[in-house]
Enzyme design. Structure first.
Site, PDB file in Angstrom:
ATOM      1  N   LYS A 175       0.919  -1.199  -0.042  1.00 22.91           N
ATOM      2  CA  LYS A 175       0.057   0.041   0.047  1.00 22.91           C
ATOM      3  C   LYS A 175       0.880   1.319   0.123  1.00 22.91           C
ATOM      4  O   LYS A 175       1.425   1.576   1.066  1.00 22.91           O
ATOM      5  CB  LYS A 175      -1.011  -0.045   1.229  1.00 22.91           C
ATOM      6  CG  LYS A 175      -1.829  -1.303   1.252  1.00 22.91           C
ATOM      7  CD  LYS A 175      -2.680  -1.250   2.562  1.00 22.91           C
ATOM      8  CE  LYS A 175      -1.860  -1.343   3.669  1.00 22.91           C
ATOM      9  NZ  LYS A 175      -2.854  -1.684   5.109  1.00 22.91           N
ATOM     10  N   THR A 206      -9.154   9.657   7.698  1.00 24.41           N
ATOM     11  CA  THR A 206      -8.770   8.259   7.118  1.00 24.41           C
ATOM     12  C   THR A 206      -8.432   7.414   8.270  1.00 24.41           C
ATOM     13  O   THR A 206      -8.122   6.240   7.935  1.00 24.41           O
ATOM     14  CB  THR A 206      -7.607   8.618   6.319  1.00 24.41           C
ATOM     15  OG1 THR A 206      -6.451   9.222   7.341  1.00 24.41           O
ATOM     16  CG2 THR A 206      -7.842   9.422   5.291  1.00 24.41           C
ATOM     17  N   GLY A 208      -8.828   4.125  10.062  1.00 24.55           N
ATOM     18  CA  GLY A 208      -9.543   2.769   9.821  1.00 24.55           C
ATOM     19  C   GLY A 208      -9.154   2.214   8.305  1.00 24.55           C
ATOM     20  O   GLY A 208      -9.843   1.083   8.043  1.00 24.55           O
ATOM     21  N   THR A 209      -8.506   2.943   7.726  1.00 28.09           N
ATOM     22  CA  THR A 209      -8.177   2.384   6.270  1.00 28.09           C
ATOM     23  C   THR A 209      -7.453   1.293   6.008  1.00 28.09           C
ATOM     24  O   THR A 209      -7.984   0.513   5.238  1.00 28.09           O
ATOM     25  CB  THR A 209      -7.257   3.706   5.401  1.00 28.09           C
ATOM     26  OG1 THR A 209      -6.027   3.784   5.937  1.00 28.09           O
ATOM     27  CG2 THR A 209      -7.906   4.840   5.162  1.00 28.09           C
ATOM     28  N   GLY A 210      -6.544   0.994   6.636  1.00 24.45           N
ATOM     29  CA  GLY A 210      -5.834  -0.410   6.588  1.00 24.45           C
ATOM     30  C   GLY A 210      -6.941  -1.383   6.880  1.00 24.45           C
ATOM     31  O   GLY A 210      -7.107  -2.595   6.396  1.00 24.45           O
ATOM     32  N   CYS A 211      -7.454  -1.564   8.069  1.00 24.06           N
ATOM     33  CA  CYS A 211      -8.331  -2.414   8.518  1.00 24.06           C
ATOM     34  C   CYS A 211      -9.481  -2.649   7.381  1.00 24.06           C
ATOM     35  O   CYS A 211      -9.878  -3.899   7.129  1.00 24.06           O
ATOM     36  CB  CYS A 211      -9.167  -2.036   9.935  1.00 24.06           C
ATOM     37  SG  CYS A 211      -7.928  -1.751  11.052  1.00 24.06           S
TER      38      CYS A 211
END
Length: 265
Positions: A175, A206, A208-211
């Site tokens: 990412k 932003t 929580g984007t990875g989860c």
């Protein structure tokens, strides 16, 4: 009526509701799968950061996992915050006997810079968990933490992917959201490459984007989509969630997991 596809998240709780188990379950609901959870840690967390974290005992994690998988079954599993080597190894042992696609989000540091993975757990992550991953989804900070490879431009993302694939996942999704310019990610299995690009939205909210991305990939895998299609669809979903992220509290607000449902605030 038949049950929807079932997806299990093995992760920590975010009391602020923007990341962790809470983000995972919201994402799964939005994408039409049945979300289930194995809680690995409890955090005191809000828009300003993580004020405290408490790891659950390994036996509690094992009991939750067996309770869900043995009765309900799963079509995909997503892992998130696994704070210690003991938890990483226990979850890896459970996953090895499950036979469902696994999305590993090697959570190391929170959006606010708070450490969520003990240094002593890194080797277990590399040798026990990543080899079981259908897709591993590290950001560039996590690539540096896991593999010691620091990337500061798009040109280096292939090198980052090779370093992660060396630990054994079938696919690596690197990412590049921390790089300037477009939001670009690289998905590769070492043979084929998929560059995923999206406009960068001018929105600081932003959390929580990875989860969210990892859970969306798991949801689409549970529906039977091949990895490249699942990742592309998940990227589209998280891009919309970022565009609709909203302020909450005094710090960084969450992405909007419900944007695709067409609801209005």
């Amino acid at each position: 009526m038949s049950a929807p596809p079932r997806v299990l998240t093995v992760a920590g709780s975010d009391s602020g509701g923007g990341a962790g188990i809470q983000a995972d379950l919201k994402t799964m609901l939005a994408l039409g799968v049945h979300g289930m959870s194995v809680l690995t840690a409890v955090t005191a967390q809000n828009s300003l950061g993580v004020q405290g974290a408490w790891e659950l005992p390994v036996e509690a994690v094992r009991a939750q996992y067996r309770s869900v998988v043995d009765d309900i079954g799963v079509q995909a599993v997503k892992t998130g915050m696994l704070a210690s080597a003991e938890l990483v190894e226990a979850v890896a042992e459970l996953l090895a006997g499950t036979g469902a696609p696994v999305v590993v989000d090697p959570v190391g540091v929170s959006k606010h810079g708070d450490a969520l993975l003990a240094a002593s757990a890194l080797d277990s992550m590399r040798t026990k968990l990543l080899p079981l991953a259908t897709v591993a989804t590290p950001n560039l900070d996590e690539v540096a933490q896991l593999a010691g490879v620091r990337i500061e431009s798009e040109d280096g993302m292939r090198r980052a992917a090779a370093a992660v694939l060396a630990y054994g996942p079938r696919w690596a999704l690197i990412k590049g959201g921390h790089l300037p310019g477009e939001a670009v990610d690289l998905l590769t299995d070492g043979a084929e490459e998929h560059w995923l690009r999206a406009p960068r939205h001018d929105n600081r909210h932003t959390h929580g984007t990875g989860c969210t991305l990892a859970s969306a990939i798991a949801a689409h895998l549970a529906k039977g989509r091949p990895v490249p299609e699942a990742v592309a669809a998940a990227k589209e979903y998280v891009t919309g969630a970022i565009a609709s992220g909203f302020p909450l509290g005094a710090g960084i607000g969450p992405v909007d997991h419900g944007w695709a449902l067409g609801r209005s605030r």
